[in-house]
Write a protein that holds these residues in place. Structure first.
Motif, PDB file in Angstrom:
ATOM      1  N   UNK A   9      -7.659  -2.494   9.960  1.00  0.00           N
ATOM      2  CA  UNK A   9      -7.125  -1.390   9.319  1.00  0.00           C
ATOM      3  C   UNK A   9      -6.606  -1.724   7.743  1.00  0.00           C
ATOM      4  N   UNK A  10      -5.683  -2.891   7.824  1.00  0.00           N
ATOM      5  CA  UNK A  10      -4.703  -3.465   7.096  1.00  0.00           C
ATOM      6  C   UNK A  10      -5.468  -3.535   5.985  1.00  0.00           C
ATOM      7  N   UNK A  11      -6.587  -4.421   6.213  1.00  0.00           N
ATOM      8  CA  UNK A  11      -7.871  -4.280   4.873  1.00  0.00           C
ATOM      9  C   UNK A  11      -8.333  -2.871   3.835  1.00  0.00           C
ATOM     10  N   UNK A  12      -8.333  -2.413   4.918  1.00  0.00           N
ATOM     11  CA  UNK A  12      -9.285  -0.707   4.367  1.00  0.00           C
ATOM     12  C   UNK A  12      -7.343  -0.259   3.805  1.00  0.00           C
ATOM     13  N   UNK A  13      -6.798  -0.140   4.333  1.00  0.00           N
ATOM     14  CA  UNK A  13      -5.768   0.548   3.164  1.00  0.00           C
ATOM     15  C   UNK A  13      -5.041   0.134   1.949  1.00  0.00           C
ATOM     16  N   UNK A  14      -4.887  -1.381   1.946  1.00  0.00           N
ATOM     17  CA  UNK A  14      -4.930  -1.868   0.941  1.00  0.00           C
ATOM     18  C   UNK A  14      -5.579  -1.890   0.033  1.00  0.00           C
ATOM     19  N   UNK A  15      -6.775  -2.087   0.563  1.00  0.00           N
ATOM     20  CA  UNK A  15      -7.937  -1.876  -0.728  1.00  0.00           C
ATOM     21  C   UNK A  15      -7.942   0.370  -1.160  1.00  0.00           C
ATOM     22  N   UNK A  16      -7.462   0.595  -0.604  1.00  0.00           N
ATOM     23  CA  UNK A  16      -6.852   1.886  -0.568  1.00  0.00           C
ATOM     24  C   UNK A  16      -6.062   1.989  -2.067  1.00  0.00           C
ATOM     25  N   UNK A  17      -5.263   0.989  -1.381  1.00  0.00           N
ATOM     26  CA  UNK A  17      -4.064   1.155  -2.104  1.00  0.00           C
ATOM     27  C   UNK A  17      -4.550   0.519  -3.806  1.00  0.00           C
ATOM     28  N   UNK A  18      -5.624  -0.366  -3.820  1.00  0.00           N
ATOM     29  CA  UNK A  18      -5.262  -0.785  -5.459  1.00  0.00           C
ATOM     30  C   UNK A  18      -6.363  -0.029  -5.469  1.00  0.00           C
ATOM     31  N   UNK A  19      -7.344   0.597  -5.360  1.00  0.00           N
ATOM     32  CA  UNK A  19      -8.466   1.460  -5.968  1.00  0.00           C
ATOM     33  C   UNK A  19      -7.507   2.364  -6.527  1.00  0.00           C
ATOM     34  N   UNK A  20      -6.070   2.847  -5.768  1.00  0.00           N
ATOM     35  CA  UNK A  20      -5.503   4.334  -6.388  1.00  0.00           C
ATOM     36  C   UNK A  20      -4.634   3.429  -7.737  1.00  0.00           C
ATOM     37  N   UNK A  21      -4.114   1.674  -7.434  1.00  0.00           N
ATOM     38  CA  UNK A  21      -3.298   1.869  -8.614  1.00  0.00           C
ATOM     39  C   UNK A  21      -4.904   0.803  -9.524  1.00  0.00           C
ATOM     40  N   UNK A  47      -5.909  -4.937 -16.225  1.00  0.00           N
ATOM     41  CA  UNK A  47      -4.991  -5.185 -15.183  1.00  0.00           C
ATOM     42  C   UNK A  47      -5.880  -3.851 -13.777  1.00  0.00           C
ATOM     43  N   UNK A  48      -6.261  -2.773 -14.643  1.00  0.00           N
ATOM     44  CA  UNK A  48      -7.532  -2.036 -14.211  1.00  0.00           C
ATOM     45  C   UNK A  48      -8.702  -3.112 -13.415  1.00  0.00           C
ATOM     46  N   UNK A  49      -9.295  -3.119 -14.005  1.00  0.00           N
ATOM     47  CA  UNK A  49     -10.750  -3.931 -13.602  1.00  0.00           C
ATOM     48  C   UNK A  49     -10.025  -5.407 -12.980  1.00  0.00           C
ATOM     49  N   UNK A  50      -8.696  -5.967 -12.929  1.00  0.00           N
ATOM     50  CA  UNK A  50      -8.332  -7.251 -11.617  1.00  0.00           C
ATOM     51  C   UNK A  50      -8.257  -6.340 -10.292  1.00  0.00           C
ATOM     52  N   UNK A  51      -8.070  -4.787 -10.432  1.00  0.00           N
ATOM     53  CA  UNK A  51      -6.845  -4.341  -9.762  1.00  0.00           C
ATOM     54  C   UNK A  51      -8.078  -4.126  -8.406  1.00  0.00           C
ATOM     55  N   UNK A  52      -9.606  -3.475  -9.674  1.00  0.00           N
ATOM     56  CA  UNK A  52     -10.370  -2.654  -8.748  1.00  0.00           C
ATOM     57  C   UNK A  52     -10.821  -4.675  -8.076  1.00  0.00           C
ATOM     58  N   UNK A  53     -11.318  -5.373  -8.308  1.00  0.00           N
ATOM     59  CA  UNK A  53     -11.883  -6.686  -7.457  1.00  0.00           C
ATOM     60  C   UNK A  53     -11.369  -6.744  -6.830  1.00  0.00           C
ATOM     61  N   UNK A  54     -10.050  -7.087  -6.835  1.00  0.00           N
ATOM     62  CA  UNK A  54      -9.181  -7.138  -5.345  1.00  0.00           C
ATOM     63  C   UNK A  54      -9.284  -6.097  -4.498  1.00  0.00           C
ATOM     64  N   UNK A  55      -9.505  -5.401  -5.186  1.00  0.00           N
ATOM     65  CA  UNK A  55      -9.985  -3.817  -3.604  1.00  0.00           C
ATOM     66  C   UNK A  55     -10.578  -3.991  -3.109  1.00  0.00           C
ATOM     67  N   UNK A  56     -12.278  -4.568  -4.484  1.00  0.00           N
ATOM     68  CA  UNK A  56     -13.410  -4.319  -3.599  1.00  0.00           C
ATOM     69  C   UNK A  56     -13.956  -5.672  -2.282  1.00  0.00           C
ATOM     70  N   UNK A  57     -13.090  -6.760  -3.183  1.00  0.00           N
ATOM     71  CA  UNK A  57     -12.879  -8.088  -2.152  1.00  0.00           C
ATOM     72  C   UNK A  57     -11.794  -7.185  -0.398  1.00  0.00           C
ATOM     73  N   UNK A  58     -10.813  -6.141  -0.620  1.00  0.00           N
ATOM     74  CA  UNK A  58     -10.097  -5.904   0.527  1.00  0.00           C
ATOM     75  C   UNK A  58     -11.560  -5.507   1.492  1.00  0.00           C
TER      76      UNK A  58
END
Length: 154
Positions: A9-21, A47-58
């Protein structure tokens, strides 16, 4: 690796937060570019690209899933990849700054209400094709969560 329900659950919420950022950074890049500030635009874009990659991984998980009681997901640690899905609508295929800002705002509102994963799952389930369908799916998820919380308090 075995993950408990809370970490999933935390990974999913973190991923969505990263997508928003990531969306917010993309919007900042567009704004900077429109103002002629190429350096800031490039930095915000990276920064947007890096956050998107992190979100995808999460967002992806090493857990497989089967349908359990009540038609909900029951996780097993079989190390099968979760299908990689994206939040996408026609306006987000070729977005402008308003579309990006609206998407980020929707995710921010979902986070604040504590239903981001439930709402995004609902929108993906119905293959929401535009912003209005997404908002309706999000509202339905919020109503669903609120109804259950209310019943638990009663």
């Amino acid at each position: 690796m075995k993950m408990n329900n809370k970490s999933v659950r935390n990974n999913g919420a973190d991923a969505l937060r990263q997508e928003r950022e990531s969306l917010e950074a993309a919007q900042a890049a567009l704004t900077a570019a429109s103002e002629g500030d190429r350096v800031t635009a490039l930095c915000a874009h990276e920064k947007a690209k890096a956050l998107s990659i992190e979100a995808e991984a999460l967002r992806s998980t090493a857990l497989s899933h089967t349908i359990g009681a009540g038609g909900e997901v029951h996780h097993h640690s079989l190390n099968l990849p979760h299908p990689n899905t994206k939040i996408a609508a026609d306006t987000l295929l070729h977005p402008n700054s308003v579309n990006i800002g609206a998407s980020a705002e929707r995710l921010c509102l979902l986070e604040a209400a504590g239903v981001s994963q439930l709402a995004v799952d609902a929108a993906e389930t119905i293959s929401a094709a535009n912003s209005l369908e997404k908002m309706l799916a999000h509202q339905l998820a919020l109503c669903h969560a609120t109804a259950f919380k209310t019943i638990c308090q009663a």
